[in-house]
Write a protein that holds these residues in place. Sequence first.
Motif, short mmCIF file in Angstrom:
data_model
loop_
_atom_site.label_atom_id
_atom_site.label_comp_id
_atom_site.label_asym_id
_atom_site.label_seq_id
_atom_site.Cartn_x
_atom_site.Cartn_y
_atom_site.Cartn_z
N GLU A 4 -3.55 -3.39 -22.84
CA GLU A 4 -2.58 -2.42 -23.22
C GLU A 4 -3.68 -1.29 -22.25
N CYS A 5 -3.27 -0.18 -21.81
CA CYS A 5 -4.36 0.86 -21.36
C CYS A 5 -4.34 2.09 -22.57
N ARG A 6 -5.66 2.16 -23.15
CA ARG A 6 -5.63 3.22 -23.74
C ARG A 6 -5.73 4.61 -23.26
N VAL A 7 -4.78 4.75 -22.07
CA VAL A 7 -4.70 6.03 -21.63
C VAL A 7 -2.59 6.35 -21.93
N TRP A 39 1.66 -1.93 -21.33
CA TRP A 39 0.75 -3.59 -20.77
C TRP A 39 0.95 -4.28 -19.76
N GLN A 40 0.17 -4.93 -19.01
CA GLN A 40 -0.21 -4.91 -17.83
C GLN A 40 -0.84 -6.32 -17.99
N PRO A 41 -0.61 -7.15 -16.78
CA PRO A 41 -1.54 -8.36 -16.83
C PRO A 41 -2.70 -7.88 -16.53
N SER A 42 -3.56 -8.87 -17.15
CA SER A 42 -5.29 -8.97 -17.08
C SER A 42 -5.58 -9.02 -15.87
N CYS A 95 -2.70 3.77 -14.44
CA CYS A 95 -1.75 4.33 -14.27
C CYS A 95 -1.30 5.42 -13.90
N GLY A 96 -2.65 6.26 -12.93
CA GLY A 96 -2.60 7.02 -12.32
C GLY A 96 -3.32 8.10 -13.32
N LYS A 97 -2.90 7.98 -14.54
CA LYS A 97 -4.09 9.17 -15.27
C LYS A 97 -5.81 9.22 -15.41
N ALA A 98 -6.51 10.40 -14.89
CA ALA A 98 -7.86 10.36 -14.91
C ALA A 98 -8.34 9.35 -16.50
N ASP A 99 -8.05 9.63 -17.13
CA ASP A 99 -8.78 8.55 -17.80
C ASP A 99 -8.49 7.51 -17.70
N CYS A 100 -8.12 6.32 -16.98
CA CYS A 100 -7.84 5.69 -16.90
C CYS A 100 -8.66 4.09 -16.47
N PRO A 101 -8.56 3.61 -17.46
CA PRO A 101 -9.98 2.44 -17.24
C PRO A 101 -9.82 1.45 -15.97
N TYR A 102 -8.83 1.75 -15.17
CA TYR A 102 -8.22 0.46 -14.60
C TYR A 102 -7.94 1.05 -12.96
#
Length: 80
Positions: free
Chosen positions: A57-60, A64-67, A73-80
């Motif tokens: 799960e993106c915490r921002v 939910w996405q496959p690992s 997701c396009g947001k500044a704080d996105c960990p992926y």
Amino acid sequence: MFGKFLLTVAVIAIIWFGYKYLGHLAELKRRDSSPRPSERPGREPRDAKVDAEAMVECRVCGTWQPSRTARSCGKADCPY
């Protein structure tokens, strides 16, 4: 007179329940002889091709996405 009546009812009941019992046995035999869905040619069981994959799960944004293929997701704080 009453004894003959009871005997007739008993014979009819024995024939009736015997007929139902034989029908039940025939149904069980038919079910055992028919191929099960997993044994039908050309078809695999539903769970034969299922490969489970862990999701993250993106915490921002909370999606939910496959690992293995997680993307931003396009947001500044996105960990992926």
